[in-house]
Design a protein around this motif. Structure first.
Motif: not given
Length: 129
Positions: A31, A35-36, A40, A45, A48
């Motif tokens: 995940e 996202r990266r 993101a 990160i 979060q």
């Protein structure tokens, strides 16, 4: 002596929290990689996972306070009132307990969060393909 025992217990618990968070965060590596890859930042990160750690600490602190209040209620029922009055909890002690739980969990989450943020997006996408 009691303070030394409680500090040692806190240290042992925090080491276990680090291990559990590390396993939990690294299990989410695919995940994080996706996202990266979608843009993101590492800061997102970090944010979060530190918020997740703080939330776990807050909930843990509330559960700890609830168990403490249950124990205080039990002391009041078990001992005579003269003795039971010696043990009490005030609002500042409860707030300090929850604050300590959140702070300790956030500090414990720093290393697992750093490891999670180091996830290489390309490697995770390649493995999951």
């Amino acid at each position: 002596m009691s303070m030394l025992v409680s500090a040692s217990f806190l240290l042992i618990v925090l080491v276990n929290v680090i291990g559990l968070m590390l396993a939990r965060f690294m299990r989410r590596a695919p995940e994080i990689g996706i996202r990266r890859a979608l843009g993101a930042s590492r800061a997102a990160i970090y944010r979060q996972f530190l918020i997740e750690g703080a939330t776990m600490g807050f909930v843990g602190g509330l559960v700890g306070v609830a168990l403490t209040l249950l124990g205080l209620w039990g002391v009041g029922r078990l001992f005579e009132p003269k003795i039971a009055r010696l043990v009490h909890a005030d609002a500042s002690l409860i707030a300090l307990t929850v604050l300590l739980a959140v702070a300790a969990t956030v500090v414990s989450a720093l290393y697992p969060t750093w490891r999670a943020a180091q996830t290489q997006p390309a490697w995770q996408i390649k493995i999951n393909h």
